[in-house]
Design a protein around this motif. Structure first.
Motif, PDB file in Angstrom:
ATOM      1  N   ASN A  19       6.508   8.241  -0.039  1.00 41.97           N
ATOM      2  CA  ASN A  19       6.341   7.442   1.172  1.00 41.97           C
ATOM      3  C   ASN A  19       5.756   6.080   0.764  1.00 41.97           C
ATOM      4  O   ASN A  19       5.422   5.854  -0.401  1.00 41.97           O
ATOM      5  N   ARG A  20       5.609   5.189   1.724  1.00 42.70           N
ATOM      6  CA  ARG A  20       5.236   3.830   1.352  1.00 42.70           C
ATOM      7  C   ARG A  20       3.812   3.753   0.803  1.00 42.70           C
ATOM      8  O   ARG A  20       3.524   2.913  -0.050  1.00 42.70           O
ATOM      9  N   ASP A  21       2.938   4.628   1.283  1.00 40.31           N
ATOM     10  CA  ASP A  21       1.565   4.614   0.782  1.00 40.31           C
ATOM     11  C   ASP A  21       1.425   5.377  -0.537  1.00 40.31           C
ATOM     12  O   ASP A  21       0.406   5.285  -1.206  1.00 40.31           O
ATOM     13  N   ASP A  23       1.039   8.608  -1.177  1.00 40.15           N
ATOM     14  CA  ASP A  23       0.288   9.859  -1.293  1.00 40.15           C
ATOM     15  C   ASP A  23       1.175  11.080  -1.111  1.00 40.15           C
ATOM     16  O   ASP A  23       0.781  12.184  -1.478  1.00 40.15           O
ATOM     17  N   LEU A  24       2.353  10.894  -0.554  1.00 42.42           N
ATOM     18  CA  LEU A  24       3.245  12.031  -0.342  1.00 42.42           C
ATOM     19  C   LEU A  24       4.545  11.863  -1.104  1.00 42.42           C
ATOM     20  O   LEU A  24       5.031  10.749  -1.294  1.00 42.42           O
ATOM     21  N   ALA A  40      -0.588  13.547  -5.555  1.00 44.24           N
ATOM     22  CA  ALA A  40      -1.724  13.565  -6.481  1.00 44.24           C
ATOM     23  C   ALA A  40      -1.845  14.921  -7.168  1.00 44.24           C
ATOM     24  O   ALA A  40      -2.044  15.005  -8.373  1.00 44.24           O
ATOM     25  N   GLU A 199      10.770  -3.575  -4.803  1.00 41.08           N
ATOM     26  CA  GLU A 199       9.747  -3.520  -3.758  1.00 41.08           C
ATOM     27  C   GLU A 199       9.873  -4.659  -2.761  1.00 41.08           C
ATOM     28  O   GLU A 199       9.633  -4.511  -1.567  1.00 41.08           O
ATOM     29  N   ASP A 200      10.251  -5.846  -3.234  1.00 36.41           N
ATOM     30  CA  ASP A 200      10.338  -6.987  -2.325  1.00 36.41           C
ATOM     31  C   ASP A 200      11.733  -7.143  -1.729  1.00 36.41           C
ATOM     32  O   ASP A 200      11.975  -8.069  -0.971  1.00 36.41           O
ATOM     33  N   PRO A 295       4.698   3.878  -5.348  1.00 35.03           N
ATOM     34  CA  PRO A 295       4.626   2.454  -4.998  1.00 35.03           C
ATOM     35  C   PRO A 295       3.556   1.664  -5.755  1.00 35.03           C
ATOM     36  O   PRO A 295       3.609   0.452  -5.785  1.00 35.03           O
ATOM     37  N   ASP A 296       2.582   2.343  -6.350  1.00 30.62           N
ATOM     38  CA  ASP A 296       1.599   1.635  -7.173  1.00 30.62           C
ATOM     39  C   ASP A 296       1.929   1.722  -8.655  1.00 30.62           C
ATOM     40  O   ASP A 296       1.158   1.262  -9.491  1.00 30.62           O
ATOM     41  N   HIS A 313       1.906  11.857 -13.950  1.00 31.90           N
ATOM     42  CA  HIS A 313       0.922  10.782 -13.782  1.00 31.90           C
ATOM     43  C   HIS A 313       0.790  10.099 -15.134  1.00 31.90           C
ATOM     44  O   HIS A 313       0.495  10.744 -16.141  1.00 31.90           O
ATOM     45  N   PHE A 314       1.002   8.783 -15.154  1.00 24.54           N
ATOM     46  CA  PHE A 314       1.024   8.083 -16.438  1.00 24.54           C
ATOM     47  C   PHE A 314      -0.334   8.069 -17.122  1.00 24.54           C
ATOM     48  O   PHE A 314      -1.371   7.924 -16.489  1.00 24.54           O
TER      49      PHE A 314
ATOM     50  N   TYR B  23       8.472 -14.716   1.663  1.00 25.88           N
ATOM     51  CA  TYR B  23       9.899 -14.686   1.358  1.00 25.88           C
ATOM     52  C   TYR B  23      10.668 -15.287   2.522  1.00 25.88           C
ATOM     53  O   TYR B  23      10.348 -15.040   3.673  1.00 25.88           O
ATOM     54  N   ILE B  45       5.834  -9.982   2.565  1.00 27.59           N
ATOM     55  CA  ILE B  45       6.126  -8.576   2.260  1.00 27.59           C
ATOM     56  C   ILE B  45       4.974  -7.991   1.471  1.00 27.59           C
ATOM     57  O   ILE B  45       4.552  -8.541   0.474  1.00 27.59           O
ATOM     58  N   ARG B  47       1.763  -4.577   1.424  1.00 21.72           N
ATOM     59  CA  ARG B  47       1.121  -3.457   2.082  1.00 21.72           C
ATOM     60  C   ARG B  47      -0.316  -3.824   2.403  1.00 21.72           C
ATOM     61  O   ARG B  47      -1.006  -4.405   1.577  1.00 21.72           O
ATOM     62  N   SER B  52      -3.636   1.279   4.420  1.00 23.24           N
ATOM     63  CA  SER B  52      -3.000   2.303   3.608  1.00 23.24           C
ATOM     64  C   SER B  52      -4.010   3.392   3.236  1.00 23.24           C
ATOM     65  O   SER B  52      -3.756   4.582   3.368  1.00 23.24           O
ATOM     66  N   ILE B  56      -3.999   7.333   4.279  1.00 24.65           N
ATOM     67  CA  ILE B  56      -3.988   8.425   3.288  1.00 24.65           C
ATOM     68  C   ILE B  56      -5.109   9.416   3.600  1.00 24.65           C
ATOM     69  O   ILE B  56      -4.917  10.628   3.537  1.00 24.65           O
ATOM     70  N   ARG B  59      -4.117  11.628   6.454  1.00 32.11           N
ATOM     71  CA  ARG B  59      -3.104  12.627   6.111  1.00 32.11           C
ATOM     72  C   ARG B  59      -3.683  13.779   5.315  1.00 32.11           C
ATOM     73  O   ARG B  59      -3.138  14.867   5.290  1.00 32.11           O
ATOM     74  N   GLY B 220      -6.950  14.011  -7.948  1.00 28.29           N
ATOM     75  CA  GLY B 220      -5.917  14.495  -8.849  1.00 28.29           C
ATOM     76  C   GLY B 220      -6.040  15.985  -9.051  1.00 28.29           C
ATOM     77  O   GLY B 220      -6.662  16.707  -8.267  1.00 28.29           O
ATOM     78  N   ARG B 251     -10.878   7.761 -11.515  1.00 30.91           N
ATOM     79  CA  ARG B 251     -10.786   7.515 -10.075  1.00 30.91           C
ATOM     80  C   ARG B 251     -11.905   8.230  -9.345  1.00 30.91           C
ATOM     81  O   ARG B 251     -12.546   7.674  -8.451  1.00 30.91           O
TER      82      ARG B 251
END
Lengths: 328, 279
Positions: A19-21, A23-24, A40, A199-200, A295-296, A313-314, B23, B45, B47, B52, B56, B59, B220, B251
């Motif tokens: 999703n855009r955030d 987390d899912l 996560a 992304e853009d 997205p991050d 996860h990198f 943009y 454009i 977030r 955000s 999160i 959710r 995590g 984190r």
């Protein structure tokens, strides 16, 4: 790196996306299942139950309030993201191959396959906050010309344009409201398997069975080419580092006498500007059908033919790696 | 509807990245009289990172549904497991990437020949070295069910919580069903050398194992958690949590150190993993 393996599908994966955030993570497969996971921890959060055929494509709106799915059971469904309840069903004349929300989630795109005597059709429908307000008739319907061959994937571009990839390797661009074809160009020499925007939204990557992935600008000029020796089933553009990730592989060519316990099929990392491969991670026991990046840019997910999802996860090494000393 | 050729009727929409980060979308339409009209929209454009984060957090409160309806908090062994250490092989020379494979194959071929099979997850390693052993064990303790997760033919795995159906293995009294919630969260008494441990302190005395896992989970994959307790179950005030990657540990430390929790300010820092003392 210790990938998390998510076992929620009994048949090949068709799509994974975040999703855009971020987390899912959502997944769909040929077992008619549509699942949602925590990106996560990899735990299963829920499933959207109702389709009776392969779920080919899924999407989630920008606020993660609703999800959408398209299936071979000739329906596209709108779901409440949180509860899993099916809010609305669009019945089509043939299997649905692609679904996509616009960024505002006021419209959605449904593309059906050329099957059962029906042509490949693009349907634009309206989405309303109150599903009772969704009009029965779609806003617009148009048919991509037969000589383009059926569309395998379709995504929204800027300003209600639609970009599609086709079975014969063509990529086309359409005005959603008028149904006019704005342009088309033969880009690949094989089926276009995936199309993902940056992304853009100013360029996108296409992947193909012709063993390559290419970056195109909005005018369908090829800007970059990533060459491999295996069919590419999916490709995504990393949002932070200048990387792209390709997933693919061909069953027969990768069988050896040693049946390794570690899957041999790999996700491959290419430098987006230099077009050179610099990284691989194996683990899948079958060809990789779909890849998506967080997205991050902190993780990526791959879905395989064997029905497993691998969430990576990198490590710090990945972020520190420079292909070129001048890289940031 | 246009026919035949692929030359554009109207110029294609274009997006121009402006210097100030916005943009400009330019598209062309035909108006009612068939005249070409250019439309420009300037967009920013991106977030809203604050929104955000809040979304999160919201959710995280979602209840599990559908196929996950009956799952408890945290990953369920049937659906989620952590795989063995697998490198993302990085190289400035693509030929090297191909060459890196045989070593891994050798290792896995050796494993295959000896047919080692883990009792928990069915993977090609000794049961005591199973990377998912912690998760599976803790779930077995909690639910009293036996059997490895996600495997078609369980090779007679023990249920540590020895349910009434019995698995034929002896279970020490301290580990049997009815001794209450697991003494610690996941992963007791196993080598944690390749995980990253943090020590959380200044915890309120009514903190439970479940609270600890809830606190740590957002950052995590929690491989092991240990909450220090007195004999009566009161929390001693500190705990250790092992994460799967350094990134997750970083984190957690960034967020939890100085975090206000139940009227106390927590501390959170890196720590060397310790074996929990037997209770």
């Amino acid at each position: 790196m210790r990938p998390i393996v998510c076992q929620g599908h009994t048949r090949p994966l068709t799509r994974v996306r975040y999703n855009r955030d971020g987390d899912l993570m959502f997944s769909a497969g040929k077992d008619a299942k549509f699942n949602v996971w925590s990106s996560a921890t990899g735990e299963l959060i829920g499933s959207y139950d109702g389709h009776t055929g392969v779920v080919w494509d899924i999407d989630v709106d920008a606020n993660t309030t609703r999800t959408m799915s398209g299936s071979a059971d000739s329906s596209a469904r709108l779901w409440d993201a949180r509860s899993g309840k099916c809010l609305y069903t669009w019945t089509t004349a043939s299997p649905v191959r692609s679904v996509a929300f616009t960024p505002e989630a006021d419209l959605a795109l449904i593309v059906t396959d050329k099957k059962m005597g029906q042509p490949c059709t693009a349907i634009i429908v309206e989405i309303k906050d109150n599903v009772a307000d969704i009009p029965e008739a779609p806003l617009n319907i148009f048919l991509p010309e037969p000589e383009l061959t059926p569309a395998t994937i379709a995504r929204w571009g800027p300003e209600h344009t639609i970009y599609m990839g086709h079975e014969n390797g063509t990529v086309s661009c359409w005005d959603a409201m008028s149904g006019e074809r704005i342009a088309s160009k033969k880009i690949h020499s094989g089926v276009v398997t995936d199309l993902q925007f940056s992304e853009d939204g100013t360029y996108f990557i296409t992947s193909s069975k012709d063993m390559s992935a290419k970056i195109l600008d909005l005018k369908l000029h090829v800007i970059k080419n990533f060459q491999t020796e295996r069919p590419v089933n999916s490709a995504c553009i990393c949002p932070v580092k200048e990387h792209v990730i390709l997933g693919g592989g061909q069953d027969a060519s990768q069988v050896t006498t040693t049946t390794a316990k570690v899957g041999k099929f790999e996700s491959r990392f290419y430098h987006k500007i230099l077009q050179q491969e610099f990284g691989r991670v194996r683990g899948h026991f079958g060809p990789i059908n779909t890849v998506a990046v967080h997205p991050d840019g902190t993780s990526f997910t791959s879905g395989g033919e064997e029905g497993l999802i691998r969430l990576h996860h990198f490590d710090p090494d990945y972020f520190r790696f420079k292909l070129d000393p001048r890289d940031p | 509807m246009t026919t035949g050729d692929s030359a554009p009727q109207l110029p294609l929409p274009s997006v121009h990245a402006n210097k100030n980060g916005t943009y400009t979308h330019t598209l062309y339409k035909l108006d009612d009289q068939g005249r070409k009209v250019q439309v420009k929209r300037i967009l920013r454009i991106g977030r809203d990172m604050e929104a955000s984060k809040r979304a999160i957090e919201e959710r995280k409160k979602w209840a599990k549904f559908g196929a996950a309806k009956h799952h408890g908090p945290g990953p369920d062994t049937e659906t989620t497991r952590v795989d063995t250490e697998l490198p993302l092989r990085l190289s400035t020379n693509p030929q090297q990437l191909d060459a890196m494979e045989p070593a891994a194959e050798e290792a896995s071929r050796k494993l295959k020949d000896t047919a080692i099979k883990c009792r928990y997850c069915g993977g090609p390693h000794w049961s005591k070295e199973c990377p998912s052993k912690d998760i599976i064990q803790s779930l077995q303790e909690a639910t009293g069910l036996g059997g490895p997760g996600g495997d078609d033919a369980p090779s007679g795995a023990p249920g540590l919580g020895a349910g009434p159906s019995g698995s034929g293995r002896y279970v020490p009294p301290s580990l049997r069903d009815g001794t209450g919630a697991p003494r610690s969260g996941y992963g007791n008494g196993r080598r944690m050398d390749d995980t990253y441990a943090v020590r959380i302190a200044i915890l309120p005395e009514d903190t439970t194992d479940a609270d600890l896992i809830e606190l740590a989970r957002p950052f995590g994959h929690v491989v092991r958690s240990y909450l220090a307790k007195y004999d009566d179950g009161t929390c001693k005030g500190f705990a250790f949590v092992n994460f799967a990657t350094m990134d997750m540990a970083e984190r957690a430390i960034a967020k939890l150190h100085g975090y206000g929790y139940a009227n106390l300010i927590l501390t959170c820092e890196h720590s060397k993993p310790r074996e929990p003392k037997p209770m």
